[in-house]
Write an enzyme that holds these catalytic residues in place. Structure first.
Site, PDB file in Angstrom:
ATOM      1  N   GLU A 147      12.001 -18.063   4.023  1.00 37.04           N
ATOM      2  CA  GLU A 147      11.092 -16.948   4.250  1.00 37.04           C
ATOM      3  C   GLU A 147      10.072 -16.874   3.112  1.00 37.04           C
ATOM      4  O   GLU A 147      10.373 -17.270   1.983  1.00 37.04           O
ATOM      5  CB  GLU A 147      11.856 -15.613   4.288  1.00 37.04           C
ATOM      6  CG  GLU A 147      13.046 -15.564   5.207  1.00 37.04           C
ATOM      7  CD  GLU A 147      14.347 -15.994   4.541  1.00 37.04           C
ATOM      8  OE1 GLU A 147      15.261 -16.471   5.257  1.00 37.04           O
ATOM      9  OE2 GLU A 147      14.440 -15.854   3.285  1.00 37.04           O
ATOM     10  N   GLU A 154      11.635 -15.323   9.274  1.00 35.94           N
ATOM     11  CA  GLU A 154      11.545 -16.726   8.865  1.00 35.94           C
ATOM     12  C   GLU A 154      10.259 -17.289   9.460  1.00 35.94           C
ATOM     13  O   GLU A 154      10.074 -17.269  10.670  1.00 35.94           O
ATOM     14  CB  GLU A 154      12.783 -17.473   9.358  1.00 35.94           C
ATOM     15  CG  GLU A 154      14.039 -16.944   8.690  1.00 35.94           C
ATOM     16  CD  GLU A 154      15.329 -17.236   9.437  1.00 35.94           C
ATOM     17  OE1 GLU A 154      16.377 -17.354   8.780  1.00 35.94           O
ATOM     18  OE2 GLU A 154      15.284 -17.342  10.687  1.00 35.94           O
ATOM     19  N   GLU A 189     -16.118 -20.007   3.094  1.00 32.24           N
ATOM     20  CA  GLU A 189     -14.683 -19.754   3.083  1.00 32.24           C
ATOM     21  C   GLU A 189     -14.153 -19.690   4.512  1.00 32.24           C
ATOM     22  O   GLU A 189     -13.113 -20.262   4.830  1.00 32.24           O
ATOM     23  CB  GLU A 189     -14.407 -18.440   2.347  1.00 32.24           C
ATOM     24  CG  GLU A 189     -12.944 -18.117   2.170  1.00 32.24           C
ATOM     25  CD  GLU A 189     -12.732 -16.875   1.315  1.00 32.24           C
ATOM     26  OE1 GLU A 189     -11.560 -16.549   1.051  1.00 32.24           O
ATOM     27  OE2 GLU A 189     -13.716 -16.230   0.893  1.00 32.24           O
ATOM     28  N   ASP A 206      -2.979 -13.518   3.682  1.00 30.37           N
ATOM     29  CA  ASP A 206      -2.848 -12.178   3.130  1.00 30.37           C
ATOM     30  C   ASP A 206      -2.615 -11.040   4.133  1.00 30.37           C
ATOM     31  O   ASP A 206      -1.610 -10.365   4.076  1.00 30.37           O
ATOM     32  CB  ASP A 206      -4.090 -11.844   2.305  1.00 30.37           C
ATOM     33  CG  ASP A 206      -4.379 -12.905   1.262  1.00 30.37           C
ATOM     34  OD1 ASP A 206      -3.573 -13.833   1.105  1.00 30.37           O
ATOM     35  OD2 ASP A 206      -5.419 -12.817   0.592  1.00 30.37           O
ATOM     36  N   ASP A 257      15.770 -18.232   0.965  1.00 29.73           N
ATOM     37  CA  ASP A 257      16.559 -18.377   2.190  1.00 29.73           C
ATOM     38  C   ASP A 257      17.612 -17.286   2.161  1.00 29.73           C
ATOM     39  O   ASP A 257      18.738 -17.481   1.723  1.00 29.73           O
ATOM     40  CB  ASP A 257      17.196 -19.768   2.274  1.00 29.73           C
ATOM     41  CG  ASP A 257      17.956 -19.989   3.578  1.00 29.73           C
ATOM     42  OD1 ASP A 257      17.956 -19.075   4.438  1.00 29.73           O
ATOM     43  OD2 ASP A 257      18.559 -21.055   3.737  1.00 29.73           O
TER      44      ASP A 257
END
Length: 726
Positions: free
Chosen positions: A471, A528, A698, A497, A463
């Site tokens: 974050e 954030e 996946e 990712d 934070d």
């Protein structure tokens, strides 16, 4: 959506009893029984295609052959294909895990051969054999001109497969047979792996030893591993280079209208200590194999009954396939892994030998549906490595859960272990959902302080401006030695990712986090994240539930108060009224970052109960819009309307079943039950192979339903199971 469970469970028990009894003397009786099961539509044979024979020791990065393992074993098998007559009589493999990576030991290491009066009985002459995978076992059946040969392979422990051969006379004539087993190594093509396996005869069968090889990215052995075949009866073994032959010391007699059985075990161990511990297990299996068969079949009947409880008939095979996928990916404690857990996929090289944090949380939710004790173990497997203030290398990260742990940590030469970042905080959800099935109050007591420490870490280390909104970021770690590497770790910490919101060219950058004394604690993104803070709201609610169940009303009230405060911040700072959707917010601007396009993370506030009713209605409109998230397979990770949408590029468009699950549960929670049912059905029907015998993937192409990336993916399987509870 749900059906009354009682009748389904009764039918299931009957079917599994039929499927797991040994082959009968009459082929006609078996065929009629199998036909009856098929006609009822509740047979669980071949829910996943497990047929195939390897051609090389090194599998492709994503293996084309689906395998079967159980009990947390580190080796696995497949079935030959009908028509591949050279492979008849053996189970493909095993596929063994060289600490972190999968390799094929053989095309079929133990292939049985029957002879009569000196002439080999050709298994191919029987016509079309029955080569099938059933819940908890692989089976082969050959009808051989008055004889029936049935082979069954089950796992009886975390290190040992139990194999039985049943030979039945079907013509009323006693037979005398010679029985042998043959096999040959599939040797790796390049050194030093090529020289690692070595074949040895033993007084009870045959063994393969492994030399020490420390190839960080391909092959890891300590020189103590062994694969060993042990027969119940007296045998003689000879070796010739990479090939061997084991034969029974005496001929085998099959009585008229009777049966003879042969039993052997196939064991893969890493250390001498494991072999000593497994020796009495093997002896007991060879002495009383029927007991192990009954126990294994009962365990699997329980798995299947619990997984299919209340599930509509047309989806029960998918439920069983989910269980089989998760169980095959189950790895028992070994090396640095102190508890049993579930890897993302045995079929993908980089996912075979380790446990990821947020995979574990999601997997535990699904696994708890059929095996709560295994769900508990895998949660513990990650908390085993929770950072404490006593850590010599990162005391500032006290409370953090590492991203991933493997068989080898860095001190042992492991390259896959990762403490550069953590993963999204879903652990309290996993613990509570597991408790809902286990009712184990001791587990809640054990986990609560650890969960609280993990939760607090986010605010201490993630934070940046201390405004109560966290974050994603990176740890102080040698690998995070520049901004690019820190940004990569932060994207990994999100689990998404390469999502557009983490693109440096779109403004993503890193900030230093320091304590009051100026000590560097880690790094945060300059945004954030809406999913992270929504997860943290849910985390607070689950912590409150646990605290209340443990009798700590003050802590529960505190957590609920904090959850309300954080909910208000997310609603105020991360919702864009003009676009009707949630976004990450810039730290400096305090405004939603709309220019990066809509991502599925904007639906997490519905799952977490963060959105107001009006906000939930607006998000719902986007989720059901074909121009946004209502694609052929819903819900893509990036909206179809986004300039960054790519249906085949990892987190830039493909459908991940965890995000689809969160979206579906969120829709239902906000009252859109009919839409939740419609889109859940669309997902199951449109994702390629999901309702057939294809592997659970996946992710999937949202426009075509085509399978993408890793096969036999654990969190996909787990959340397909969990979806049946909603």
């Amino acid at each position: 959506m749900m059906k009354a469970p009682g009748g389904a469970a009764l039918a299931l028990g009957s079917v599994l009893a039929l499927l797991t009894v040994p082959a009968q003397a009459s082929a006609q009786i078996s065929a009629q029984a199998a036909g009856a099961a098929s006609a009822r539509g509740d047979s669980y044979a071949d829910v996943l295609d497990l047929h195939g024979v390897p051609v090389a020791a090194k599998p492709a990065t994503v293996s084309e052959i689906n395998v079967f393992a159980d009990q947390g074993a580190w080796h696995a098998y497949a079935l030959p294909k009908v028509g591949d007559t050279a492979a008849y009589g053996g189970f493909s493999g095993p596929l063994y895990i060289a600490q972190e990576y999968p390799w094929w030991l053989s095309k079929a290491f133990s292939k049985i051969r029957l002879s009569e009066n000196g002439r080999v009985i050709d298994l191919a002459a029987a016509g079309k054999p029955v080569l099938t995978a059933l819940p908890g076992l692989l089976r082969q059946t050959y009808d051989l001109n008055g004889l029936r040969l049935t082979l069954e392979l089950r796992f009886a422990s975390s290190r040992t497969a139990l194999v039985r051969a049943y030979i039945d006379d079907t013509r009323g004539r006693a037979r005398t047979l010679q029985v042998a087993w043959t096999g040959e190594l599939l040797r790796p093509q390049t050194e030093p792996m090529k020289s690692a396996p070595s074949l040895h005869a033993t007084d009870k069968g045959v063994a393969v030893g492994f030399a020490k090889v420390r190839e960080t990215w391909d092959y890891l052995t300590d020189g103590t591993e062994r694969f060993e075949v042990t027969h119940a009866g007296p045998v003689r073994t000879t070796t010739n280079g990479d090939a061997y032959e084991t034969s029974t010391a005496r001929p085998v007699t099959v009585p008229a209208h009777g049966r003879t059985s042969l039993t052997w075990t196939e064991t893969y161990t890493f250390t001498e200590a494991e072999r000593r511990a497994e020796a009495p297990v093997i002896a007991g299996l060879l002495r009383s194999p029927d007991r192990a068969v009954r126990a294994g079949d009962a365990r699997w009947r329980g798995y299947v009954a619990r997984a299919t409880h209340g599930v509509p008939a047309e989806r029960r095979r998918l439920a069983v396939k989910s269980v089989e996928t998760l169980v095959t990916n189950w790895r028992s404690a070994a090396g640095m892994l102190k508890h049993d857990g579930i890897t993302p996929s045995i079929s993908y090289k980089w996912f075979t030998g380790g446990f990821w944090a947020w995979d574990t949380w999601k997997q535990a939710v699904g696994v708890s549906r059929f095996d709560p004790s295994l769900a508990q173990a895998q949660i513990r497997s990650m908390f085993d490595y929770q950072i404490t203030a006593a850590s010599p290398s990162r005391p500032q990260d006290a409370g953090m859960i590492p991203d991933v742990v493997f068989y080898n940590d860095p001190a042992r030469g492991g390259g896959n272990w990762n403490e550069r970042n953590s993963k999204p905080p879903l652990a309290a959800w996993a613990v509570w959902e597991t408790y809902q099935h286990s009712h184990d109050l001791r587990f809640l007591r054990e986990m609560y302080p650890k969960l609280a420490a993990y939760h607090a870490w986010w605010y201490t280390n993630r934070d940046h401006d201390h405004d109560g909104l966290a974050e994603y970021g990176a740890t102080v770690d040698p690998a995070n030695d520049n901004g690019d590497e820190q940004l990569l770790a932060a994207a990994w910490e999100s689990g998404m990712d390469n999502a557009p919101r983490f693109d440096a060219k779109l403004g993503a950058a890193m900030l230093e986090n320091r304590d009051r004394g100026g000590k560097l604690l880690g790094y945060s993104l300059n945004q954030e994240s809406v999913d992270l803070n929504s997860y943290l709201v849910a985390d607070k609610h689950y912590l409150a539930r646990i605290a209340r169940r443990l009798g700590d009303r003050a802590a529960a009230d505190r957590d609920e108060r904090q959850a309300r405060n954080l909910t208000g911040l997310v609603q105020a700072r991360m919702y864009d009224r003009a676009g009707g959707f949630f976004y990450d917010a810039g730290i400096d601007s305090g405004q939603p970052l709309t220019a990066r396009g809509r991502g599925i993370e904007g639906a997490i506030p519905l799952w977490a109960g963060v959105a107001s009713r009006a906000q939930g209605a607006a998000v719902h409109r986007k989720l059901v819009d074909p121009a946004e998230f209502a694609t052929k397979v819903p819900f893509p990770t990036v909206a179809k309307s986004s300039p960054y949408f790519d249906p085949a590029e990892y987190w830039r468009g493909p459908v991940w079943l965890d995000q689809a699950y969160f979206s579906l549960v969120g829709l239902r929670s906000y009252g859109y039950r009919a839409d939740a049912r419609t889109f859940a059905d669309r997902l199951r029907n449109s994702a390629s192979g999901l309702l057939g015998d294809g592997p659970i993937m996946e992710n999937y192409n949202p426009a075509t339903g085509a399978p993408l990336n890793s096969t036999n993916f654990s969190w996909s399987a787990a959340l397909l199971l969990s979806l049946e509870d909603h």
